[in-house]
Design a protein around this motif. Structure first.
Motif, mmCIF file in Angstrom:
data_model
loop_
_atom_site.group_PDB
_atom_site.id
_atom_site.type_symbol
_atom_site.label_atom_id
_atom_site.label_comp_id
_atom_site.label_asym_id
_atom_site.label_seq_id
_atom_site.Cartn_x
_atom_site.Cartn_y
_atom_site.Cartn_z
ATOM 1 N N PHE A 104 -2.018 7.884 13.329
ATOM 2 C CA PHE A 104 -2.850 6.684 13.733
ATOM 3 C C PHE A 104 -2.590 5.821 12.347
ATOM 4 C CE2 PHE A 104 -6.732 4.571 13.678
ATOM 5 C CZ PHE A 104 -6.894 3.851 14.915
ATOM 6 N N ALA A 156 -14.395 8.117 20.745
ATOM 7 C CA ALA A 156 -13.426 7.984 19.720
ATOM 8 C C ALA A 156 -12.832 6.559 19.511
ATOM 9 C CB ALA A 156 -12.191 8.744 20.007
ATOM 10 N N VAL A 157 -13.000 5.852 20.656
ATOM 11 C CA VAL A 157 -12.414 4.575 20.746
ATOM 12 C C VAL A 157 -13.254 3.582 19.856
ATOM 13 C CG1 VAL A 157 -12.142 2.351 22.122
ATOM 14 C CG2 VAL A 157 -11.569 4.430 23.110
ATOM 15 N N LEU A 215 -5.382 7.991 21.842
ATOM 16 C CA LEU A 215 -6.206 8.328 22.869
ATOM 17 C C LEU A 215 -5.557 9.057 24.024
ATOM 18 C CD1 LEU A 215 -8.331 4.850 23.195
ATOM 19 C CD2 LEU A 215 -8.963 7.326 21.968
ATOM 20 N N LYS A 231 -9.817 0.626 12.283
ATOM 21 C CA LYS A 231 -9.033 -0.408 12.608
ATOM 22 C C LYS A 231 -9.479 -1.745 11.836
ATOM 23 C CE LYS A 231 -8.474 -3.742 15.513
ATOM 24 N NZ LYS A 231 -9.186 -4.570 16.189
ATOM 25 N N THR A 264 -13.993 6.081 6.831
ATOM 26 C CA THR A 264 -13.045 6.599 7.357
ATOM 27 C C THR A 264 -13.277 7.958 7.811
ATOM 28 O OG1 THR A 264 -11.357 4.970 6.842
ATOM 29 C CG2 THR A 264 -10.519 6.655 8.009
ATOM 30 N N PHE A 309 -13.815 9.544 11.776
ATOM 31 C CA PHE A 309 -13.123 10.684 12.168
ATOM 32 C C PHE A 309 -14.000 11.965 12.423
ATOM 33 C CE2 PHE A 309 -9.250 8.360 10.777
ATOM 34 C CZ PHE A 309 -8.495 8.080 12.045
ATOM 35 N N ARG A 341 0.785 -1.255 0.135
ATOM 36 C CA ARG A 341 -0.078 0.022 -0.061
ATOM 37 C C ARG A 341 0.782 1.328 -0.068
ATOM 38 N NH1 ARG A 341 -4.841 -1.361 4.260
ATOM 39 N NH2 ARG A 341 -3.801 -2.984 5.050
ATOM 40 N N LEU A 355 -12.853 4.588 16.199
ATOM 41 C CA LEU A 355 -11.263 4.147 15.804
ATOM 42 C C LEU A 355 -11.546 2.760 15.334
ATOM 43 C CD1 LEU A 355 -8.869 6.094 17.670
ATOM 44 C CD2 LEU A 355 -9.490 6.586 15.304
ATOM 45 N N ARG A 356 -12.169 2.040 16.177
ATOM 46 C CA ARG A 356 -12.205 0.731 16.122
ATOM 47 C C ARG A 356 -12.793 0.189 14.710
ATOM 48 N NH1 ARG A 356 -15.497 -3.825 19.531
ATOM 49 N NH2 ARG A 356 -16.838 -2.337 18.870
ATOM 50 N N GLY A 397 -10.385 -1.827 3.711
ATOM 51 C CA GLY A 397 -9.267 -0.889 3.126
ATOM 52 C C GLY A 397 -8.640 -1.354 2.005
ATOM 53 N N LYS A 398 -8.387 -2.693 1.804
ATOM 54 C CA LYS A 398 -7.831 -3.051 0.609
ATOM 55 C C LYS A 398 -8.631 -3.688 -0.480
ATOM 56 C CE LYS A 398 -3.296 -5.109 1.732
ATOM 57 N NZ LYS A 398 -2.783 -6.227 2.740
ATOM 58 N N LEU A 412 -12.401 4.542 2.451
ATOM 59 C CA LEU A 412 -11.941 5.995 2.470
ATOM 60 C C LEU A 412 -13.050 6.911 3.142
ATOM 61 C CD1 LEU A 412 -9.662 8.027 2.409
ATOM 62 C CD2 LEU A 412 -10.398 8.549 0.110
ATOM 63 N N ARG A 462 1.015 -3.086 16.744
ATOM 64 C CA ARG A 462 0.530 -1.832 16.207
ATOM 65 C C ARG A 462 -0.783 -1.185 16.558
ATOM 66 N NH1 ARG A 462 -0.074 -5.491 11.879
ATOM 67 N NH2 ARG A 462 -2.198 -5.219 10.867
ATOM 68 N N PHE A 513 -3.768 2.830 19.060
ATOM 69 C CA PHE A 513 -4.841 3.561 19.658
ATOM 70 C C PHE A 513 -4.162 4.110 21.073
ATOM 71 C CE2 PHE A 513 -9.021 1.874 18.802
ATOM 72 C CZ PHE A 513 -8.793 1.146 17.742
ATOM 73 N N GLY A 560 -0.827 2.217 12.399
ATOM 74 C CA GLY A 560 -1.709 1.081 12.462
ATOM 75 C C GLY A 560 -1.347 0.157 11.148
ATOM 76 N N VAL A 561 -1.467 0.701 10.143
ATOM 77 C CA VAL A 561 -1.306 -0.103 9.063
ATOM 78 C C VAL A 561 0.159 -0.573 8.619
ATOM 79 C CG1 VAL A 561 -1.563 0.090 6.509
ATOM 80 C CG2 VAL A 561 -3.098 1.313 7.794
ATOM 81 N N TYR A 608 -8.934 -1.292 8.019
ATOM 82 C CA TYR A 608 -7.258 -0.889 7.508
ATOM 83 C C TYR A 608 -6.413 -1.831 8.207
ATOM 84 C CZ TYR A 608 -8.573 3.333 4.711
ATOM 85 O OH TYR A 608 -9.210 3.685 3.803
ATOM 86 N N PHE A 609 -6.409 -2.405 9.449
ATOM 87 C CA PHE A 609 -5.392 -2.967 10.143
ATOM 88 C C PHE A 609 -5.630 -4.519 10.012
ATOM 89 C CE2 PHE A 609 -4.790 0.999 13.393
ATOM 90 C CZ PHE A 609 -4.475 1.827 12.373
ATOM 91 N N ASP A 610 -7.010 -4.583 10.188
ATOM 92 C CA ASP A 610 -7.476 -6.161 10.107
ATOM 93 C C ASP A 610 -7.109 -6.986 8.731
ATOM 94 O OD1 ASP A 610 -7.617 -5.655 12.725
ATOM 95 O OD2 ASP A 610 -9.710 -6.506 12.816
#
Lengths: 505, 492
Positions: free
Chosen positions: A153, B430-431, A173, B438, B385, B389, A114, B434-435, B374-375, B382, A164, A169, A157-158, B441-443
């Motif tokens: 972030f 925000a938690v 936070l 997350k 996201t 936010f 990416r 953001l999750r 995200g992929k 996007l 990460r 987080f 994270g990515v 994009y992150f998983d």
């Protein structure tokens, strides 16, 4: 007013570049990656070139904000888009524009996944960072200050390490919690002063009863950003998990937000509270210097060690700032700048071997001097700069801060000086374990020395570190007038309330 | 013989227009040939698009006749800049949700022409609520809206969850209406009128003799009824179940239009007739505001169903909006209006995302189904996201501007505790926003979602994300209109 809105151009150039990459980088996976990399390096390179006129056109004899731009934005609350730099912020802007292309070069090969998104995030991050240092309106400042969290972030994270998500987080936070309190304080300031313009606010004197609350709210935000002990715990996590470029920008620029904030807000706007809380800051700073240095000694992870050393160095910055002496404040600014260069370089140095071996454990290395002599030399230079060897940038900042501290109390200076000694201990110990010793590890036998790209990354940083160490005047001259002006502001404000700097101590 | 006086109906032109067109469309739908399933879909499509046209025209009429405050029909109905502003929001919300719903309804074999008609009815009710200037017309508007909403909540009649949602909504809604009526009767009893102007005058008169407990009781009951409609704590219990059970396009509609209308009504009632008793109702509003923000923040942390999550998120957002009302000032009302604009756009965008969460013709609602988005779906991820936010209130996105304009008046009014609790709750919330980022994009991808091909959804996504990003750069139009609307509410 000058004709070209140089600061806005500087701020939004990276954003335009990011937009172009977003919409124009098309084609196959490899094409997109290549185009994004080149797009990002061109954008950040041009941004750096655009920032050079700042250096030459800046009038060092004036404490006024220069290159000022002002536009109405949200007139109801008197919020305007107001930009400008003085001798304090100018150098931070330059630092940002310098480090960003370096970071992009550093992630040239190490970011494979990416790439487009990474480069876009990084350029957006640059926009927010430059904007933050240029902002002269409370809310414009706040917007840039907090907006930085979004790209950071995502970058951690990515593209970060195994933990990460936790690190991202925690970073988000912690910082958000601090800054929302600052937001409330900013609103309260608006209703007391009737303006959100920072230049006017510096001349406004807030009621003595209100100052401690405002000061504490800003402290909540800046202390997390600096970071000061005991709210520093997000930093080692963020540094360890972030990709190299993320760590570099985090150490190089983001940590300066806090120190810059203290100089911009806490000192000139809440002078009474500053005097009142100076002891608190000194205590926390000294704890940070000594405690985190000891923690650094015990680390087995290279990045974590450097992260803890950053906290110790930033302890010098906060202590120096609150001495309210010319030397202390100039030393703090200088320390921030040199730390911005040196710690950035140290993270890049870790990145070099991490790209090759994919380990940050100190015990996985040893004897690198036999295979990587050039690398060892560069490492040594920055290691010594971090320790504060005369002739490098680190020395000037530390000695100025110590001089400032000595004027406040010799004991403070003595405690802070132990930090310097401990700093030498953990850095030399780190260097010995990685570079010297027997070259026994199987996978180190074929490790390659610095390549051309890596040289091009380190070269400007080496020049800068030596320049800052050998001829500091070229940087200090920018600050003198602004710092004197800052101290004057504090003194006038105190005099208005029948106090003086000396009586405060 | 005196001529019967013809009332001035021009101020109510959009409402009358919608009402007439509803009849026409209903007739049209009923008399269409319904021999096959395809016919049904065709009819529903035609009625849908015609409803959109009707609403769009009503929107134009509303804007065209905007002007100073006029009260007509013996002061039962009032129109002013405030009414125009909120009506535009409601009409816009209805238009977009009808457009977004069509594809879903067709896929789920619920494409019946009654759906847009019911939305029209509900919208008409909301416009009545916004313009109500009498406790009677308030109640009429509210009930017209509520009854239509109960029906569309259970529109997926083969699904027990949907039926349950409708029933739950109806039972609790009826209870709330009862409380509202009881409160109204108390206020009538103690002031001698149901007219807002006269209530205000009576309160002013009686305030010289100290507090009137009867009126206070009346206000408390009215507040309870209204708090139910805007799903503020402690009258929020129906929200998560109804949001989760209703068909997704209906949830999207619930999240925006009725909320805006009910908040507008809330503002009109509190500022208008009860404006003299700010000090009394302020404490109640502060309490429900804090409770809503905290519940919205903490209860959402463990949700895994995205519609349920959005329900709690909307409870939290209502809590923020109430901060502006609690400030009790013109700037506060302006803040709420700005907040509503941003809230509307963020929610439309987010629900457009939720409506495109499909896997093989089956809707998925778990937030973990978003993994790897995200992929696999870059633009969608996007956009979501940006919305997340923004909902968390992170600058430079619009959500931050909304929060700024809400908190500013609160600080001005000296409500420091409220503001501090508010910003702290926003950190907690925000938690979970953001999750979602997350997860996207992150998983790693587990099972990808289908690609959405619906043009409307794409447009909604694109336009709303552009709005959210761009508002910060050019906020002036929204700000000035909101300021005008707020000023008109205080003018009377």
């Amino acid at each position: 007013m000058n004709e070209i809105p140089l600061l806005s151009l500087l701020t939004f150039l990276p954003l335009i570049g990011a937009g172009m990459i977003l919409f124009l980088a098309r084609g196959s996976e490899a094409d997109i990656a290549r185009n994004s990399r080149w797009g990002a390096i061109w954008t950040s390179g041009i941004t750096f070139l655009v920032s050079i006129p700042l250096w030459f056109k800046f009038d060092q004899s004036s404490a006024k904000f220069q290159f000022v731009e002002k536009l109405e934005w949200m007139p109801q609350f008197g919020i305007s888009y107001h930009m400008g730099v003085d001798g304090i912020s100018l150098l931070f802007v330059m630092l940002t524009t310098l480090l960003t292309p370096i970071c992009i070069l550093a992630s040239w090969d190490s970011i494979k996944d990416r790439v487009k998104e990474f480069m876009i995030s990084f350029l957006i991050l640059e926009t927010f960072m430059i904007g933050m240092f240029c902002a002269l309106d409370l809310f414009v400042f706040y917007i840039f200050f907090e907006a930085v969290l979004i790209p950071m972030f995502i970058i951690i994270g990515v593209w970060g390490g195994p933990r990460r998500v936790y690190a991202a987080f925690k970073l988000f936070l912690y910082t958000l919690l601090g800054s929302v309190l600052m937001l409330v304080a900013m609103m309260a300031m608006y209703f007391d002063a009737g303006t959100t313009d920072m230049v006017q606010l510096m001349d406004h004197s807030f009621p003595v009863s209100m100052q401690p609350w405002l000061w504490l709210a800003f402290f909540a935000s800046f202390a997390v950003k600096v970071p000061m002990w005991p709210v520093h715990t997000w930093l080692p996590d963020a540094h360890v998990e972030a990709p190299t470029a993320g760590s570099v920008i985090l150490a190089g620029v983001l940590l300066k937000f806090g120190g810059y904030g203290f100089l911009r807000f806490s000192l000139p706007m809440f002078p009474d509270a500053t005097i009142q809380f100076a002891t608190l800051i000194f205590t926390l700073s000294i704890i940070a210097v000594i405690y985190t240095s000891l923690v650094a000694l015990a680390q087995t992870d290279m990045k974590k060690l450097i992260a803890y050393s950053s906290i110790a160095h930033m302890g010098f910055v906060t202590a120096g700032t609150f001495t309210l002496t010319t030397q202390g404040i100039e030393g703090a600014i200088y320390q921030m700048l040199s730390h911005g260069v040196v710690s950035a370089a140290l993270f890049l140095i870790v990145g070099v071997v991490y790209d090759r071996i994919h380990s940050r454990e100190i015990s996985d290395y040893g004897g690198l001097v036999y295979r990587m002599p050039a690398y060892s030399l560069v490492f040594m230079l920055f290691m010594l700069a971090s320790v504060g060897l005369p002739g490098t940038g680190g020395f000037v900042g530390e000695i100025l801060v110590l001089v400032g501290l000595f004027q406040v109390s010799p004991w403070l200076a003595a405690f802070a000086a132990t930090g310097v000694i401990l700093g030498a201990a953990y850095m030399l110990y780190l260097y010995r374990r990685i570079i010297f010793g027997q070259l026994t590890k199987e996978n180190l036998m074929k490790i390659k020395d610095l390549n051309a790209r890596e040289w091009s990354i380190f070269a400007p940083l080496i020049v800068l570190t030596l320049w800052m160490g050998i001829y500091p005047s070229s940087f200090l001259d920018f600050m003198h007038v602004s710092v004197d002006n800052l101290i004057n502001q504090v003194e006038t404000a105190l005099a208005a309330h029948g106090q003086s700097l000396l009586a405060g101590r | 013989m005196p001529m019967a006086q013809i009332p001035n109906w021009i101020p109510a032109a959009p409402e009358l227009f919608i009402a007439v067109m509803i009849m026409a469309l209903l007739m049209f739908g009923v008399f269409q040939k319904q021999s096959s399933a395809a016919d049904g879909i065709n009819t529903s499509r035609v009625v849908s698009y015609m409803s959109v046209a009707v609403l769009a025209l009503a929107l134009l009429i509303t804007v065209a006749f905007a002007g100073d405050r006029v009260a007509v029909f013996n002061n039962l109905f009032v129109t002013d800049s405030f009414a125009v502003f909120t009506k535009v929001l409601v009409l816009f919300a209805s238009i977009v949700t009808i457009l977004m719903a069509q594809g879903y309804l067709e896929r789920h074999k619920m494409a019946r022409f009654e759906y847009p008609i019911l939305i029209l009815f509900a919208t008409l009710g909301m416009m009545m609520m916004i313009s109500a200037n009498n406790l009677m017309s308030l109640y009429l508007g509210l009930e017209l809206q509520s009854l239509s909403l109960y029906v569309i909540a259970s529109f997926q009649r083969d699904d027990s969850r949907s039926a349950e949602a409708g029933l739950k909504y109806f039972v609790l809604g009826a209870l709330a209406s009862g409380m509202l009526l009881y409160g109204s009767s108390l206020v009538y009893g103690f002031t001698g009128s149901t007219d807002f102007f006269q209530i205000a005058a009576a309160i002013e008169l009686s305030s010289e003799h100290g507090l009137n407990i009867g009126i206070i009781f009346g206000i408390v009951f009215i507040l309870a009824g209204l708090a139910f409609k805007i799903s503020a704590v402690p009258f929020h219990m129906w929200t998560p179940d109804v949001y989760e059970g209703s068909p997704t396009p209906v949830t999207a509609f619930f999240a925006v239009a009725p909320k805006i209308a009910a908040l507008a009504l809330f503002m009109r009632v509190m500022v208008g007739p009860f404006g003299g008793l700010v000090a009394e109702w302020q404490q109640i509003v502060i309490f429900i505001s804090i409770a809503s923000m905290l519940l919205g923040a903490f209860a959402a942390l463990n949700q895994t169903n995205i519609k349920r999550l959005m329900a709690y998120s909307s409870i939290g957002h209502v809590g923020y909006a109430l901060i502006g009302i609690a400030a009790g000032s013109e700037a506060g009302i302006q803040g709420v209006l700005i907040y509503l604009v941003i809230y509307l756009v963020m929610n439309l965008g987010t629900f457009a995302c939720i409506l495109s969460m499909r896997r093989g013709d089956q809707m998925v609602e778990g937030i973990h189904d978003l993994a790897g988005l995200g992929k696999s779906h870059k633009p969608l991820a996007l956009a979501l996201t940006i919305f997340m936010f923004s909902m968390a209130g992170i600058p430079p996105l619009a959500g931050f501007i909304g929060k700024l304009y809400i908190f500013m008046p609160a600080i001005d009014a000296g409500l420091y505790t409220l503001a501090v609790i508010g910003v702290l709750a926003s950190v907690v919330s925000a938690v979970y926003y953001l999750r979602i980022v997350k997860i996207m994009y992150f998983d790693d991808v587990t099972e990808t979602l289908d690609r959405t091909s619906e043009k409307t959804i794409g447009w909604v996504l694109a336009l709303s994300s552009i709005f959210i990003v761009a508002l910060t750069f050019y906020p002036a139009p929204v700000m000035t209109n909101a300021a005008k609307a707020a000023a008109s509410l205080f003018a009377g």
